[in-house]
Design a protein around this motif. Structure first.
Motif, short mmCIF file in Angstrom:
data_model
loop_
_atom_site.label_atom_id
_atom_site.label_comp_id
_atom_site.label_asym_id
_atom_site.label_seq_id
_atom_site.Cartn_x
_atom_site.Cartn_y
_atom_site.Cartn_z
N LYS A 1 0.83 -1.19 0.00
CA LYS A 1 0.00 0.00 0.00
C LYS A 1 0.87 1.25 0.00
O LYS A 1 1.98 1.26 0.55
CB LYS A 1 -0.92 0.02 1.23
CG LYS A 1 -1.97 -1.08 1.23
CD LYS A 1 -2.86 -0.95 2.46
CE LYS A 1 -3.93 -2.03 2.47
NZ LYS A 1 -4.81 -1.92 3.67
N ARG A 2 0.35 2.29 -0.62
CA ARG A 2 1.08 3.56 -0.63
C ARG A 2 1.14 4.12 0.79
O ARG A 2 0.19 3.96 1.57
CB ARG A 2 0.39 4.56 -1.54
CG ARG A 2 0.43 4.19 -3.01
CD ARG A 2 -0.23 5.26 -3.85
NE ARG A 2 -0.21 4.92 -5.27
CZ ARG A 2 -0.72 5.69 -6.23
NH1 ARG A 2 -1.29 6.86 -5.90
NH2 ARG A 2 -0.67 5.31 -7.49
N PRO A 3 2.24 4.79 1.14
CA PRO A 3 2.32 5.40 2.47
C PRO A 3 1.31 6.52 2.62
O PRO A 3 0.88 7.13 1.64
CB PRO A 3 3.76 5.94 2.53
CG PRO A 3 4.16 6.10 1.10
CD PRO A 3 3.46 5.00 0.34
N ALA A 4 0.92 6.80 3.86
CA ALA A 4 -0.02 7.87 4.12
C ALA A 4 0.62 9.23 3.81
O ALA A 4 1.84 9.38 3.80
CB ALA A 4 -0.46 7.83 5.58
N LYS A 5 -0.21 10.22 3.56
CA LYS A 5 0.29 11.56 3.25
C LYS A 5 1.15 12.10 4.40
O LYS A 5 2.12 12.83 4.16
CB LYS A 5 -0.87 12.51 2.99
CG LYS A 5 -1.60 12.24 1.68
CD LYS A 5 -2.69 13.28 1.44
CE LYS A 5 -3.39 13.03 0.10
NZ LYS A 5 -4.45 14.03 -0.17
N ALA A 6 0.80 11.71 5.62
CA ALA A 6 1.56 12.19 6.78
C ALA A 6 2.98 11.63 6.80
O ALA A 6 3.86 12.17 7.47
CB ALA A 6 0.83 11.79 8.07
N ASP A 7 3.21 10.53 6.06
CA ASP A 7 4.54 9.91 6.03
C ASP A 7 5.42 10.46 4.92
O ASP A 7 6.63 10.16 4.90
CB ASP A 7 4.41 8.38 5.84
CG ASP A 7 3.75 7.70 7.02
OD1 ASP A 7 3.93 8.20 8.15
OD2 ASP A 7 3.06 6.68 6.82
#
Length: 287
Positions: free
Chosen positions: A59-65
């Motif tokens: 999964k793509r990393p979260a925007k916060a990451d």
């Protein structure tokens, strides 16, 4: 196997892999431009990392990451490789390897700032003593070494420590190989065009040793080593497992003497052993 033991084993494997980075870089910059070597190794590793991410359908990393991944990329994908490649134009790999003795302290400091770790005060005494040994060695070598090379190595240690600590913090959630792979992918839109733009015009002048050096730093130093290293830091603690880096000069000096036939003086050996003793004390008081 408990989590702490697994962390130390993974960290040790990563450290051994990294110990070959500076000798390999030294060989590679004999024929490759340091900037090209930096962007090329990142591009090659990024393409491999992207293939792994797609193959395992991560999964793509979260925007916060994303900001943290950018910090990792700037620290270990761009900063450390570029600064060390530039430094190795001025100093030998045997000389530069001793500066790796500063990495545990740099990593531990950023582990406190970014990872929330709180080692005991005695830990900092041993870490600082180890760092003073390295700085003293650099001053002692001042007559024959390059100030430019030394300053570049110091800068490389700072950005690398930040990249290690930030990556280890993210690895607790995303996983070790995922963090370095995503960080490489984040850097790919910049690294790939630069690689194509500044690639050598005449490949025939590139020797076999330089190709082998590029292959090592691209595959092992830029990707495989981080898979073990970030996992080790996340499992065993950034400050504690980070002290394994004090063993890296020893392995690196052996490689420099064996593969590159560089002179390893007694002063280098003695300061390396002194730093290792300091890190043994730091490890004991890390928590």
């Amino acid at each position: 196997m408990d989590k702490m033991t697994s962390g130390w084993i993974n960290g040790f494997v990563g450290m051994v892999i990294f110990s070959g980075s500076l000798p390999a870089t030294r060989v590679a910059v004999a024929d490759f431009d340091p900037v090209f070597l930096t962007v090329a190794r990142a591009t090659i590793a990024a393409l491999l990392g992207l293939a792994m991410l797609l193959a395992f359908r991560e999964k793509r990393p979260a925007k916060a990451d994303l900001m943290s991944l950018l910090v990792v990329a700037l620290g270990v994908v761009v900063g450390f490789p570029l600064l060390t490649a530039l430094a190795l134009r001025h100093v030998t790999s045997a000389h530069s390897i001793v500066f790796i003795g500063l990495l545990p302290l740099s990593t531990a400091i950023f582990g406190v700032l970014r990872g929330g770790e709180r080692p005991r005060p005695v830990f900092w005494v041993f870490s600082c003593l180890g760092s003073l040994c390295v700085v003293g060695f650099a001053v002692y070598q001042g007559g024959t070494a390059s100030l430019t090379g030394d300053l570049l190595m110091f800068a490389a240690i700072i950005v690398c420590g930040l990249g290690y600590a930030e990556g280890a913090r993210l690895s607790r959630r995303l996983g070790g190989w995922q963090v370095i792979s995503w960080a490489l992918v984040v850097s790919l839109p910049l690294m790939l065009p630069l690689t194509l733009y500044i690639m050598p015009h005449d490949w025939s002048v590139i020797g076999q040793g330089a190709w082998l050096g590029l292959a090592y730093v691209s595959l092992f130093s830029m990707l495989i080593g981080f898979i073990f290293w970030y996992r080790g830091l996340a499992q065993g603690g950034i400050a504690a497992v980070g002290q394994l880096q004090l063993l890296q000069p020893f392995f690196g000096l052996v490689l420099a003497a064996t593969l590159l036939h560089e002179t390893v003086g007694w002063s280098m050996i003695l300061v390396t052993m002194a730093v290792i003793l300091c890190v043994a004390g730091a490890k004991h008081f890390a928590k």
